[in-house]
Design a protein around this motif. Structure first.
Motif, PDB file in Angstrom:
ATOM      1  N   MET A 174       0.842  -1.203   0.000  1.00 55.34           N
ATOM      2  CA  MET A 174       0.000   0.000   0.000  1.00 55.34           C
ATOM      3  C   MET A 174       0.880   1.257   0.000  1.00 55.34           C
ATOM      4  SD  MET A 174      -3.071   1.140  -0.039  1.00 55.34           S
ATOM      5  CE  MET A 174      -4.013   2.607   0.335  1.00 55.34           C
ATOM      6  N   THR A 175       1.904   1.293   0.862  1.00 50.10           N
ATOM      7  CA  THR A 175       2.808   2.433   0.935  1.00 50.10           C
ATOM      8  C   THR A 175       3.523   2.631  -0.383  1.00 50.10           C
ATOM      9  OG1 THR A 175       3.133   2.033   3.293  1.00 50.10           O
ATOM     10  CG2 THR A 175       4.743   3.444   2.200  1.00 50.10           C
ATOM     11  N   ARG A 176       3.916   1.521  -0.986  1.00 48.16           N
ATOM     12  CA  ARG A 176       4.609   1.593  -2.276  1.00 48.16           C
ATOM     13  C   ARG A 176       3.699   2.192  -3.344  1.00 48.16           C
ATOM     14  NH1 ARG A 176       7.087  -3.601  -5.562  1.00 48.16           N
ATOM     15  NH2 ARG A 176       8.017  -2.396  -7.291  1.00 48.16           N
ATOM     16  N   THR A 177       2.459   1.808  -3.327  1.00 51.32           N
ATOM     17  CA  THR A 177       1.492   2.343  -4.314  1.00 51.32           C
ATOM     18  C   THR A 177       1.302   3.841  -4.128  1.00 51.32           C
ATOM     19  OG1 THR A 177       0.331   0.226  -4.307  1.00 51.32           O
ATOM     20  CG2 THR A 177      -0.861   2.134  -5.173  1.00 51.32           C
ATOM     21  N   VAL A 178       1.211   4.255  -2.852  1.00 51.25           N
ATOM     22  CA  VAL A 178       1.059   5.685  -2.572  1.00 51.25           C
ATOM     23  C   VAL A 178       2.279   6.458  -3.069  1.00 51.25           C
ATOM     24  CG1 VAL A 178       0.907   7.399  -0.745  1.00 51.25           C
ATOM     25  CG2 VAL A 178      -0.472   5.326  -0.622  1.00 51.25           C
ATOM     26  N   ARG A 179       3.494   5.898  -2.838  1.00 53.12           N
ATOM     27  CA  ARG A 179       4.711   6.573  -3.286  1.00 53.12           C
ATOM     28  C   ARG A 179       4.736   6.714  -4.801  1.00 53.12           C
ATOM     29  NH1 ARG A 179       7.588   3.284   0.443  1.00 53.12           N
ATOM     30  NH2 ARG A 179       8.344   2.041  -1.318  1.00 53.12           N
ATOM     31  N   HIS A 180       4.348   5.643  -5.488  1.00 56.79           N
ATOM     32  CA  HIS A 180       4.326   5.702  -6.961  1.00 56.79           C
ATOM     33  C   HIS A 180       3.312   6.751  -7.463  1.00 56.79           C
ATOM     34  CE1 HIS A 180       6.139   1.394  -7.548  1.00 56.79           C
ATOM     35  NE2 HIS A 180       7.023   2.306  -7.067  1.00 56.79           N
TER      36      HIS A 180
ATOM     37  N   ALA B  46       2.306   9.390  -5.797  1.00 59.92           N
ATOM     38  CA  ALA B  46       2.824  10.714  -5.484  1.00 59.92           C
ATOM     39  C   ALA B  46       3.899  11.132  -6.481  1.00 59.92           C
ATOM     40  CB  ALA B  46       3.379  10.743  -4.067  1.00 59.92           C
ATOM     41  N   LEU B  47       4.804  10.178  -6.839  1.00 59.31           N
ATOM     42  CA  LEU B  47       5.851  10.468  -7.809  1.00 59.31           C
ATOM     43  C   LEU B  47       5.258  10.822  -9.171  1.00 59.31           C
ATOM     44  CD1 LEU B  47       8.845  10.611  -8.492  1.00 59.31           C
ATOM     45  CD2 LEU B  47       8.781   8.147  -8.969  1.00 59.31           C
ATOM     46  N   PHE B  48       4.227  10.073  -9.543  1.00 57.91           N
ATOM     47  CA  PHE B  48       3.564  10.331 -10.827  1.00 57.91           C
ATOM     48  C   PHE B  48       2.930  11.729 -10.841  1.00 57.91           C
ATOM     49  CE2 PHE B  48      -0.177   9.909 -13.661  1.00 57.91           C
ATOM     50  CZ  PHE B  48       0.512   9.694 -14.853  1.00 57.91           C
TER      51      PHE B  48
ATOM     52  N   LEU C 107       3.918  14.276  -9.044  1.00 51.46           N
ATOM     53  CA  LEU C 107       5.002  15.252  -9.124  1.00 51.46           C
ATOM     54  C   LEU C 107       5.511  15.415 -10.547  1.00 51.46           C
ATOM     55  CD1 LEU C 107       7.082  14.423  -5.914  1.00 51.46           C
ATOM     56  CD2 LEU C 107       5.771  16.504  -6.371  1.00 51.46           C
ATOM     57  N   LEU C 108       5.610  14.299 -11.265  1.00 57.22           N
ATOM     58  CA  LEU C 108       6.032  14.358 -12.663  1.00 57.22           C
ATOM     59  C   LEU C 108       5.033  15.147 -13.508  1.00 57.22           C
ATOM     60  CD1 LEU C 108       7.383  10.712 -13.197  1.00 57.22           C
ATOM     61  CD2 LEU C 108       8.705  12.830 -13.090  1.00 57.22           C
ATOM     62  N   LEU C 109       3.733  14.890 -13.238  1.00 52.37           N
ATOM     63  CA  LEU C 109       2.706  15.629 -13.969  1.00 52.37           C
ATOM     64  C   LEU C 109       2.796  17.132 -13.659  1.00 52.37           C
ATOM     65  CD1 LEU C 109      -0.448  13.320 -13.643  1.00 52.37           C
ATOM     66  CD2 LEU C 109       0.942  13.732 -15.677  1.00 52.37           C
ATOM     67  N   LEU C 110       3.027  17.462 -12.362  1.00 53.23           N
ATOM     68  CA  LEU C 110       3.145  18.857 -11.971  1.00 53.23           C
ATOM     69  C   LEU C 110       4.359  19.514 -12.629  1.00 53.23           C
ATOM     70  CD1 LEU C 110       2.195  21.225 -10.237  1.00 53.23           C
ATOM     71  CD2 LEU C 110       3.572  20.304  -8.356  1.00 53.23           C
ATOM     72  N   ALA C 111       5.475  18.758 -12.666  1.00 55.11           N
ATOM     73  CA  ALA C 111       6.680  19.284 -13.309  1.00 55.11           C
ATOM     74  C   ALA C 111       6.444  19.528 -14.796  1.00 55.11           C
ATOM     75  CB  ALA C 111       7.848  18.325 -13.096  1.00 55.11           C
ATOM     76  N   ALA C 112       5.763  18.574 -15.442  1.00 54.29           N
ATOM     77  CA  ALA C 112       5.457  18.748 -16.864  1.00 54.29           C
ATOM     78  C   ALA C 112       4.560  19.954 -17.092  1.00 54.29           C
ATOM     79  CB  ALA C 112       4.803  17.475 -17.406  1.00 54.29           C
ATOM     80  N   LEU C 113       3.599  20.107 -16.170  1.00 54.75           N
ATOM     81  CA  LEU C 113       2.704  21.251 -16.287  1.00 54.75           C
ATOM     82  C   LEU C 113       3.469  22.563 -16.140  1.00 54.75           C
ATOM     83  CD1 LEU C 113      -0.237  22.245 -16.501  1.00 54.75           C
ATOM     84  CD2 LEU C 113      -0.392  22.080 -14.014  1.00 54.75           C
ATOM     85  N   LEU C 114       4.392  22.635 -15.171  1.00 49.17           N
ATOM     86  CA  LEU C 114       5.182  23.841 -14.959  1.00 49.17           C
ATOM     87  C   LEU C 114       6.100  24.115 -16.154  1.00 49.17           C
ATOM     88  CD1 LEU C 114       6.150  23.414 -11.181  1.00 49.17           C
ATOM     89  CD2 LEU C 114       4.507  25.048 -12.167  1.00 49.17           C
ATOM     90  N   VAL C 115       6.701  23.057 -16.699  1.00 44.76           N
ATOM     91  CA  VAL C 115       7.572  23.234 -17.869  1.00 44.76           C
ATOM     92  C   VAL C 115       6.773  23.760 -19.055  1.00 44.76           C
ATOM     93  CG1 VAL C 115       8.940  22.000 -19.597  1.00 44.76           C
ATOM     94  CG2 VAL C 115       9.275  21.535 -17.164  1.00 44.76           C
ATOM     95  N   ASN C 116       5.576  23.190 -19.247  1.00 41.91           N
ATOM     96  CA  ASN C 116       4.751  23.637 -20.368  1.00 41.91           C
ATOM     97  C   ASN C 116       4.284  25.085 -20.167  1.00 41.91           C
ATOM     98  OD1 ASN C 116       3.229  22.994 -22.875  1.00 41.91           O
ATOM     99  ND2 ASN C 116       1.480  23.430 -21.560  1.00 41.91           N
ATOM    100  N   ALA C 117       3.937  25.420 -18.907  1.00 40.03           N
ATOM    101  CA  ALA C 117       3.516  26.789 -18.627  1.00 40.03           C
ATOM    102  C   ALA C 117       4.662  27.767 -18.886  1.00 40.03           C
ATOM    103  CB  ALA C 117       3.032  26.910 -17.182  1.00 40.03           C
ATOM    104  N   ALA C 118       5.873  27.374 -18.484  1.00 37.38           N
ATOM    105  CA  ALA C 118       7.030  28.221 -18.725  1.00 37.38           C
ATOM    106  C   ALA C 118       7.284  28.370 -20.220  1.00 37.38           C
ATOM    107  CB  ALA C 118       8.260  27.651 -18.024  1.00 37.38           C
ATOM    108  N   ARG C 119       7.114  27.250 -20.959  1.00 33.40           N
ATOM    109  CA  ARG C 119       7.301  27.316 -22.406  1.00 33.40           C
ATOM    110  C   ARG C 119       6.317  28.290 -23.051  1.00 33.40           C
ATOM    111  NH1 ARG C 119       4.812  25.380 -26.709  1.00 33.40           N
ATOM    112  NH2 ARG C 119       3.286  24.317 -25.390  1.00 33.40           N
TER     113      ARG C 119
END
Length: 482
Positions: free
Chosen positions: A1-7, A9-11, A13-25
């Motif tokens: 369960m903890t592992r699933t939550v971590r995955h 959360a990581l996913f 964060l990746l989506l948020l990073a992509a969103l920020l990169v696209n917004a900056a672009r």
């Protein structure tokens, strides 16, 4: 369960990073194309969200803004629109801005750095800044009414400072017709663009004309500065026609007396053969240098909007130089430039850079910019200016410019009738340049240039003294009486 939550959360964060990169672009890389895209109305909406600042003449606003309640909220209004159109230009929701409305847009729209940075000083919280002009209302109206329904232009300057006291171009138009973005504005735009008389053209600063005999002021100055002529009583006339050097073309005068004329008489009678010969004797290099000192061939003049350069061609043969020296061939001048010529004579040989904006302020009245006199230059020697004053005074008292006389004032002037068109077939342009000094005043207070394109008279009867001089007189009198 903890592992699933971590995955998960990581996913995220990746989506948020992509969103920020696209917004900056989008905001950095693609900002320019998006901003310039025709469908982007945010700049227009922001520009018209607040009332536009005012343009003032004689301390009175001649512009205003009305709240339309639409997305482009504030629409420009004008008081005495046709009278001041050559000064204000127009500010349109659909067609942009011209003249002062364009040149001072940062102030009027509230985007000037000082307005944006210092809101505590009465900045653009509720409106743009204001622009105070140098225009004298009485002089402006005298010029406008003097031209009437004729095509032409008038410029009046204050020689000591360079302040533009009047700037009129006719036929004019009402800028209010173009303020909106609806069908009526579109109809007005098409009508004005299609008008053969070009009411949108500011003839005072954007149109150049052959100056004709008014250019003889410059030629006389060049001859005196070069020592070709040393005395106003010196005989400079030669009997008979003047054959242009290297050609079979002969230049003639209307008066036979020109063949024995002194410089004073030749100027008063406007003898073409005399000044054509003088220009050739002075030479192309010195004639060009003198014309440049008076303001010709200056492509960088702004008042603050751009001015069409007046030109004196330096690359001419002797025959072309002869014609150039009497204001023909390739010699071209705006009315503003010829007012500058008169102002140099009036100012004792010095020139001030002309300007139209006295100061700019916040909507609360705090000054954010001030013009004032600038660019003092010695154009000709004081003794030359004194002699030119004598010549121009003689034109009004004893020559062709008698209709410019103002009771109780000293007035100097020069008439001009400029040929143009193929084979000189066009209706001659009627010119008059002048200056006036009121009774008890130490120096002349006003210099004026008038050009009339379509004088209503028989071709042979069109002269600057009859057509343009009365307009100049009305303007000078308005300034002296103010």
């Amino acid at each position: 369960m903890t592992r699933t939550v971590r995955h998960a959360a990581l996913f995220c964060l990746l989506l948020l990073a992509a969103l920020l990169v696209n917004a900056a672009r989008v905001q950095v890389v693609e900002a320019g194309p998006y901003e310039r895209h025709p469908a982007n109305r945010r700049a227009d909406i922001d520009r018209h969200h607040r009332p536009r600042g005012d343009i003032l003449v004689g301390g009175r606003p001649v512009t205003g803004s009305v709240d339309t309640g639409e997305r482009l909220r504030h629409e420009r209004t004008y008081t005495d629109g046709p009278l001041y159109a050559p000064v204000t230009g127009f500010a349109s929701l659909a067609y942009g801005a011209t003249l002062l409305e364009h040149a001072e847009d940062d102030v009027l729209a509230g985007r000037h750095p000082l307005l944006a940075a210092l809101p505590l000083f009465g900045g653009p919280a509720d409106g743009g800044g204001d622009v105070f002009t140098t225009i004298e209302p009485a002089a402006q109206r005298a010029a406008f009414e003097g031209l009437g329904d004729r095509k032409g232009a008038v410029v009046a300057l204050e020689p000591a400072t360079g302040r533009i006291l009047a700037m009129v171009s006719t036929p004019s138009y009402d800028p209010a017709e173009l303020s909106g973005n609806g069908p009526s504005a579109a109809r007005a735009w098409r009508r004005l663009l299609g008008d053969a008389d070009q009411p949108l053209l500011n003839r005072a600063v954007r149109q150049t004309y052959p100056p004709g005999s008014t250019f003889k002021v410059v030629t006389a100055a060049a001859a005196l500065e070069a020592g070709v002529v040393r005395d106003l009583g010196q005989r400079v006339g030669v009997p008979g026609p003047y054959r242009l050097p290297g050609t079979g073309t002969e230049l003639t005068d209307e008066r036979a007396e020109c063949g024995r004329a002194t410089l004073r008489q030749a100027f008063e009678w406007s003898c073409n053969t005399v000044f054509a010969r003088l220009g050739v004797r002075v030479g192309a290099q010195r004639m060009t240098r003198t014309a440049r000192e008076f303001g010709f061939n200056d492509a960088g003049l702004r008042v603050p909007f751009g001015v069409a350069p007046s030109t004196f061609d330096p690359d001419v043969d002797r025959a072309q130089l002869a014609l150039s020296s009497i204001g023909q061939y390739n010699t071209r001048a705006t009315p503003l430039q010829m007012a500058r010529v008169a102002a140099v004579v009036a100012g004792g040989g010095t020139a001030r850079t002309p300007y139209l904006v006295e100061r700019t302020t916040t909507d609360g009245g705090t000054t954010i910019g001030r013009a004032g006199p600038r660019g003092l230059r010695q154009v000709v020697r004081p003794v030359t200016a004194r002699l030119l004053r004598e010549l121009m005074t003689g034109v009004v008292t004893d020559g062709t410019g008698g209709q410019a006389a103002v009771a109780g004032a000293e007035v100097g002037g020069k008439t001009g009738t400029a040929q143009h068109g193929v084979g000189n077939a066009g209706t001659p342009y009627a010119w008059f340049v002048s200056w006036a000094r009121g009774k008890g005043e130490l120096e002349p207070r006003v210099a004026v240039a008038v050009v009339v394109e379509d004088a209503a008279a028989d071709r042979g009867d069109i002269t600057g003294g009859d057509v343009a001089a009365p307009v100049a007189r009305a303007v000078m009198k308005a300034v002296l009486d103010s």
